[in-house]
Scaffold this active site. Structure first.
Site, PDB file in Angstrom:
ATOM      1  N   LYS A  85      47.957  48.562  49.055  1.00 24.54           N
ATOM      2  CA  LYS A  85      46.681  48.519  48.329  1.00 24.54           C
ATOM      3  C   LYS A  85      45.660  49.392  49.062  1.00 24.54           C
ATOM      4  O   LYS A  85      45.562  49.357  50.306  1.00 24.54           O
ATOM      5  CB  LYS A  85      46.210  47.067  48.255  1.00 24.54           C
ATOM      6  CG  LYS A  85      44.937  46.814  47.453  1.00 24.54           C
ATOM      7  CD  LYS A  85      44.664  45.313  47.416  1.00 24.54           C
ATOM      8  CE  LYS A  85      43.406  44.956  46.646  1.00 24.54           C
ATOM      9  NZ  LYS A  85      43.191  43.482  46.613  1.00 24.54           N
ATOM     10  N   SER A 159      42.584  41.556  42.378  1.00 26.00           N
ATOM     11  CA  SER A 159      42.229  42.951  42.510  1.00 26.00           C
ATOM     12  C   SER A 159      43.417  43.832  42.902  1.00 26.00           C
ATOM     13  O   SER A 159      43.340  45.063  42.838  1.00 26.00           O
ATOM     14  CB  SER A 159      41.115  43.110  43.565  1.00 26.00           C
ATOM     15  OG  SER A 159      41.521  42.619  44.829  1.00 26.00           O
ATOM     16  N   SER A 183      43.401  37.341  44.605  1.00 27.48           N
ATOM     17  CA  SER A 183      43.853  38.687  44.267  1.00 27.48           C
ATOM     18  C   SER A 183      45.301  38.970  44.613  1.00 27.48           C
ATOM     19  O   SER A 183      45.870  39.947  44.126  1.00 27.48           O
ATOM     20  CB  SER A 183      42.965  39.725  44.966  1.00 27.48           C
ATOM     21  OG  SER A 183      41.650  39.666  44.470  1.00 27.48           O
TER      22      SER A 183
END
Length: 592
Positions: A85, A159, A183
């Site tokens: 990420k 997210s 997330s």
């Protein structure tokens, strides 16, 4: 079930590492396979990536791993492709946190990335995310919107959106995400994955762009529980350079008493399929455990502190410089979330800290009554268009069952628990006290073995037009007088099914042509019907022609899935004959 659920065909973390270590394959072969997968999925969703290694760089990394294997090393992650990420530092890549104005080039990789690469894993690239890890939806990024791998009209979850899709699409064997409010769990649920959120401090967060620094956890998405366990074995441990790291501990947990929300506190946001799948998951968990309904209000109050209390100011602190110097560089929705933190006072902060301490004491006492919790990961899912229309309210709905976990220092493990009729995933999350990580993995292994879930459906690779399933019970059945209203709209026959055993069927009086009325009833029976599929325009025009006292509502099928279908107003019962005992309209017509 309405559709088949073929298993995905790809190799997991341990399988790849074993093949490379044994010489049956090589890291270079894994990279070549990964490049093929990347090219294939770039046609579908290139926006899951913010930056990627070049083919030359990937091959060089693979050759370096193969050289180590040839020299006699045994690497736990030999040749395993993974993604990171883009709020986690990886040397050689910019870190953007999905904000170009924030981007920087790190001097070194994050601690967990260093350990993964040292173990033989190969970083393919950096994945898209809700900007500054603020969101549970995956729609808040200037780099595009990663969509659900199984229905592109639905959100991927955030997210950690790009990371989840990269694993779901089979491009990488695992991916790092982060989790502050859910997330690392919500995207796992929507994309049929394992989402492992370790105890705070178990994995170093050195090299992570903070969202809420006191709460943030780095997480992993995998297909298999055993692969999540393997990644944990590689990266878990005390990091003296991380002030929030702590020594490893493993707290044993039992599985005899599992806490679940009281039925009146369960929120489904109108999603009957989620409710069905959760009840089914509880039936499985209840085979060898006692399910204990608990009052979750203290947990929900703690959750409200995250966005409705002073912890908003911690998010503000993380990007205060950019917010002051270039606020327009921040996504509008993200800015609306973090800006109020500027005006929060120290008094508000301390009052929040005091209240959270009280709520944590209540939560800690809860572990005296239950061994772990089993909550829905989310109560529903949404289309991308729906999130864009109501970005804050619907995002809040997705965090209903997740936002409290890090505030109260709990470990969590999201696992699959069903497939919605649109192909997207429903999941449950097992939650335990701090340091119960290994115990949660063991409980999850037992649950998944007992649940024996079908594999996920085929990936949506074409951005298919959304189609709507419609159940018909009478005059619209095949060879019946009004069936033409379906064929004229190019409706596709899905199959013959039965309702759940909670309906009664009536033959309405004076209806031309003869029509039935399907009515929900606690003392009902299973009623035969047919399911058809129409595009949205065809469905809309069909509904517009449905005459009173009939209407189109939601009908639950015998397998628990829900489709649109004919229901009736109370006036349809006037003079009607109850024909439930016949089991369906065809039997009534055949009776003459």
């Amino acid at each position: 079930m309405i559709a088949s659920r073929p298993l995905r065909s790809r190799r997991g973390v341990a399988t790849i590492a074993n093949a490379v270590n044994s010489g049956k394959s090589s890291a270079l072969a894994m990279v070549e396979e990964t490049l093929v997968r990347l090219a294939a999925y770039d046609i579908v969703q290139p926006q899951i990536w913010i930056s990627r290694a070049t083919p030359k760089e990937l091959r060089a990394a693979a050759l370096a791993v193969d050289a180590r294997i040839s020299a006699g090393e045994v690497l736990p992650l030999a040749g395993v492709p993974f993604a990171v990420k883009d709020n986690i530092d990886v040397a050689g890549f910019e870190t953007t946190a999905a904000c170009p104005a924030f981007a920087y080039e790190p001097d070194a990789s994050a601690s967990v990335v260093e350990q993964l690469i040292a173990a033989g894993a190969i970083c393919v690239g950096k994945t898209n995310l809700d900007q500054f890890a603020t969101g549970l939806v995956g729609t808040r990024s200037p780099y595009g919107i990663p969509r659900n791998a199984y229905d592109l009209s639905y959100v991927s979850g955030g997210s950690s959106s790009g990371s989840a899709v990269a694993v779901a699409a089979g491009i990488v064997a695992f991916a790092l995400g982060t989790d502050t409010a859910g997330s690392g769990r919500v995207p796992a649920a929507f994309n049929h994955l394992i989402g492992f959120k370790p105890t705070k401090g178990r994995w170093s967060t050195r090299g992570l762009v903070p969202a809420c620094r006191t709460l943030d956890c780095i997480t992993v998405f995998t297909d298999k529980l055993s692969d999540a366990r393997l990644v944990d074995e590689v990266v878990a441990g005390f990091d003296p350079a991380d002030p929030y790291s702590k020594p490893l501990a493993n707290r044993p947990i039992g599985r005899a008493r599992i806490g679940v929300p009281r039925r009146d506190q369960r929120m489904w946001f109108g999603d009957a399929q989620s409710e069905y799948f959760y009840d089914r998951a509880l039936e499985t968990l209840g085979i060898d455990a006692e399910l204990v309904e608990i009052d979750i209000e203290p947990l929900l109050e703690a959750a409200r502190l995250l966005y409705g209390g002073p912890w908003v100011a911690e998010r503000t602190a993380a990007i205060a410089g950019l917010l002051a110097s270039d606020p327009d560089a921040i996504d509008d929705t993200v800015r609306s979330v973090v800006s109020p933190g500027v005006d929060m006072s120290a008094v508000e902060l301390w009052n929040g800290i005091y209240r959270l301490a009280e709520l944590k004491r209540l939560a800690d006492q809860m572990w005296e009554d239950v061994d772990l919790l089993a909550f829905p990961t989310t109560g529903t899912t949404y289309r991308v268009a729906e999130l864009q229309a109501a970005p804050v309210a619907l995002n809040s709905n997705l965090g209903f069952y997740t936002n409290f976990v890090n505030l109260l220092d709990m470990a969590a493990l999201a696992v699959p628990a069903g497939t919605r009729s649109n192909g997207t995933g429903f999941g449950i999350t097992l939650i335990g006290p701090a340091d119960s990580d290994h115990g949660l993995l063991s409980v999850a292994e037992s649950y998944l073995a007992a649940a024996n879930l079908p594999g996920p459906p085929p990936l949506d690779r074409e951005g298919k037009m959304e189609r709507i399933k419609l159940a018909v019970v009478g005059a619209h059945l095949k060879d019946m007088p009004l069936h033409w209203q379906l064929t004229s709209r190019n409706a596709t026959f899905v199959g013959a099914f039965e309702t759940a055993p909670t309906y009664r069927l009536y033959a309405m009086a004076d209806s031309v042509p003869p029509k039935p009325a399907l009515v929900h009833s606690a003392d009902g029976a299973a009623i035969a019907l047919e399911v058809y599929e129409l595009d949205a325009a065809g469905f809309g025009s069909f509904v517009a022609e449905v005459p009173a006292p009939l209407a189109i509502g939601t009908v639950t099928l015998s397998d628990g899935t829900s489709v649109k279908g004919f229901v009736a107003e109370p006036r349809a019962m006037i003079g009607a004959e109850d024909i439930t005992h016949l089991g369906g309209w065809r039997a009534y017509i055949a009776r003459g």
